[in-house]
Motif scaffolding. Sequence first.
Motif, short mmCIF file in Angstrom:
data_model
loop_
_atom_site.label_atom_id
_atom_site.label_comp_id
_atom_site.label_asym_id
_atom_site.label_seq_id
_atom_site.Cartn_x
_atom_site.Cartn_y
_atom_site.Cartn_z
N SER A 245 47.97 34.19 29.46
CA SER A 245 47.71 35.32 30.36
C SER A 245 47.01 36.42 29.57
O SER A 245 46.93 36.36 28.34
CB SER A 245 49.01 35.88 30.94
N GLY A 246 46.56 37.44 30.29
CA GLY A 246 45.99 38.60 29.62
C GLY A 246 47.06 39.34 28.82
O GLY A 246 46.80 39.86 27.73
N THR A 247 48.25 39.38 29.37
CA THR A 247 49.38 40.01 28.68
C THR A 247 49.63 39.31 27.34
O THR A 247 49.79 39.97 26.30
CB THR A 247 50.66 39.90 29.55
N THR B 111 46.63 52.75 32.39
CA THR B 111 46.21 51.36 32.31
C THR B 111 47.26 50.53 33.04
O THR B 111 48.30 51.05 33.45
CB THR B 111 46.09 50.90 30.84
N PHE B 112 47.00 49.23 33.16
CA PHE B 112 48.03 48.35 33.69
C PHE B 112 49.17 48.27 32.68
O PHE B 112 48.94 48.33 31.45
CB PHE B 112 47.45 46.96 33.98
N ALA C 69 50.82 46.06 31.25
CA ALA C 69 50.81 45.04 30.19
C ALA C 69 50.33 45.56 28.83
O ALA C 69 50.81 45.12 27.79
CB ALA C 69 49.94 43.86 30.61
N THR C 70 49.38 46.48 28.84
CA THR C 70 48.84 46.99 27.57
C THR C 70 49.97 47.56 26.73
O THR C 70 50.09 47.28 25.53
CB THR C 70 47.80 48.12 27.84
N ILE D 274 41.08 50.50 26.55
CA ILE D 274 41.01 49.65 27.75
C ILE D 274 39.65 49.89 28.40
O ILE D 274 39.23 51.03 28.55
CB ILE D 274 42.14 50.01 28.75
N ASP E 258 41.33 45.86 25.23
CA ASP E 258 41.90 45.32 26.46
C ASP E 258 40.75 45.22 27.45
O ASP E 258 40.40 46.18 28.14
CB ASP E 258 43.02 46.22 27.00
N ALA F 260 40.61 43.05 29.93
CA ALA F 260 41.12 42.25 31.06
C ALA F 260 40.31 42.47 32.34
O ALA F 260 40.14 41.56 33.14
CB ALA F 260 42.59 42.56 31.31
N GLN F 261 39.81 43.70 32.51
CA GLN F 261 39.06 44.01 33.74
C GLN F 261 37.56 44.04 33.50
O GLN F 261 36.81 44.49 34.37
CB GLN F 261 39.51 45.39 34.28
N SER G 237 41.81 38.53 30.79
CA SER G 237 42.78 37.98 31.74
C SER G 237 42.03 37.18 32.79
O SER G 237 40.96 37.60 33.24
CB SER G 237 43.54 39.12 32.42
N PHE H 175 43.76 36.40 35.59
CA PHE H 175 44.56 36.65 36.80
C PHE H 175 43.60 36.54 38.00
O PHE H 175 42.45 36.97 37.91
CB PHE H 175 45.19 38.05 36.70
N LYS I 259 40.95 39.20 38.87
CA LYS I 259 39.94 39.66 37.90
C LYS I 259 38.58 39.02 38.27
O LYS I 259 38.53 38.08 39.05
CB LYS I 259 40.35 39.27 36.48
N GLY J 137 46.25 33.01 33.30
CA GLY J 137 45.47 32.53 32.17
C GLY J 137 44.88 33.71 31.44
O GLY J 137 44.79 34.81 32.00
C1 LIG Z 1 45.32 42.35 34.39
C2 LIG Z 1 45.46 43.21 33.21
C3 LIG Z 1 46.24 42.83 32.09
C4 LIG Z 1 47.17 41.66 32.10
O1 LIG Z 1 46.65 40.45 32.42
P1 LIG Z 1 47.59 39.30 33.03
O2 LIG Z 1 46.70 38.11 32.97
O3 LIG Z 1 47.97 39.69 34.40
O4 LIG Z 1 48.77 39.15 32.13
C5 LIG Z 1 46.25 43.66 30.99
N1 LIG Z 1 45.54 44.79 30.96
C6 LIG Z 1 44.80 45.20 32.00
C7 LIG Z 1 44.02 46.47 31.90
C8 LIG Z 1 44.74 44.43 33.16
O5 LIG Z 1 44.02 44.86 34.20
#
Ligand SMILES: *Cc1c(COP(=O)(O)O)cnc(C)c1O
Length: 384
Positions: free
Chosen positions: A60-62, A86-87, A89-90, A139, A165, A167-168, A194, A196, A199, A207
């Motif tokens: 995952s992105g996390t 941020t989300f 997870a960061t 991010i 980060d 992810a986006q 990420s 997800f 995304k 993933g």
């Molecule tokens: C979606 C996201 C994540 C986490 O990704 P996952 O695949 O959902 O674990 C981390 N940081 C940011 C900024 C995100 O948007």
Amino acid sequence: MTKVPLLDLTRQYKAIQHEIKAAMDQVVESQRFILGPKVEELEQGIASYCGAKYAVGVSSGTDALLISLMAEGVGPGDIVVTTPYTFFATVGAIVRTGARPVFVDIRPDTYNMDPQKLDATISNMSEEERAHLKAIIPIHLYGQCADMAPIREVADRYDVVVIEDAAQAIGAEYQWPGEGIKRAGSMGEYGCFSFFPSKNLGAFGDGGMVVTSDEARYHLLKILRVHGARPKYYHKVVGGNFRLDALQAAVLIVKLKYLDQWTQKRQENAQVYRKLMEEAGIEKVKLPLEKEARHIYNQFIIKVSRADRDRLRDYLAENGIGTEVYYPVPLHMQECFGYLGYRPEDFPVSVEASQTTLALPIFPELKPEEISYTVEKLADFYKK
Ligand SMILES: *Cc1c(COP(=O)(O)O)cnc(C)c1O
């Protein structure tokens, strides 16, 4: 009744379902589900797409963030700097290593880390704190790169790594002064992605991916991904189960071919919003600033007054238009981070963003009439 969804993934799937089903079927026939050739093919594809030498597919992105921090040996007593906007997870990843997150505020125009505040925060740290500072995590929020050159300069000055980060922001670009265009994920020691489903490049489940151009880090990431084992059943370090499934890789290999086309559609949708909003003369809505070389619009974020935001969101919902608030509570105000001792007013720009921004539908398959309907309802709201 939903008239304009915030995101409708079925439209994308319908267009490519035959190709996807064939790719998934190959994996099913092979009965090789964990890592393997599909994951390697995707890793090569993502590394070259992002302008990095290596890529490691993860769960995952996390976990991309967590494994990067683990690879740097970040642990209890250490400090990692990031933003509170941020989300989750960061910051969750930082805390799970045992390290302490230190926040710096964002820029009001891009919602990304403010490099001057980063510099000020680190220069105000004690000698002792600075000795424990291990990493900076900018991010690339909503699909636009953070201001990486000055962030990199601060990181180099204090000899700490940068973990992006991204992810986006897959495929987002930044104009590096004097060095040309660079892609999200290629500007730090690690770039975390990420897959997800929401995304821009989304899997059929969870993933993620870490990209790096450093060979030693690449090898360590690969070992950490499989419980720190090399060879199998011999462990010098403790990792985790951070593997990417072959089925997800098969889906993503197909989708990667279409990513640029989808990104272009998102950018066109953003232009349509801009044009229609201007024509409608909606002055109280601030549109997203396109500052960097390539904004990939994972989200299209408007800014309105505090007093209007929630009422506008309700009004659009009543008219069947899906929106979302990313993110209603900045991380320094989350209950689980209360022990950090921050006060709401410590990061006023993040607090303001959490109270004034709203995401409108922007996905590639959005129809022009759906955008014009959305803008029409926005205009109606301000006429009332
Ligand atoms: C979606 C996201 C994540 C986490 O990704 P996952 O695949 O959902 O674990 C981390 N940081 C940011 C900024 C995100 O948007």
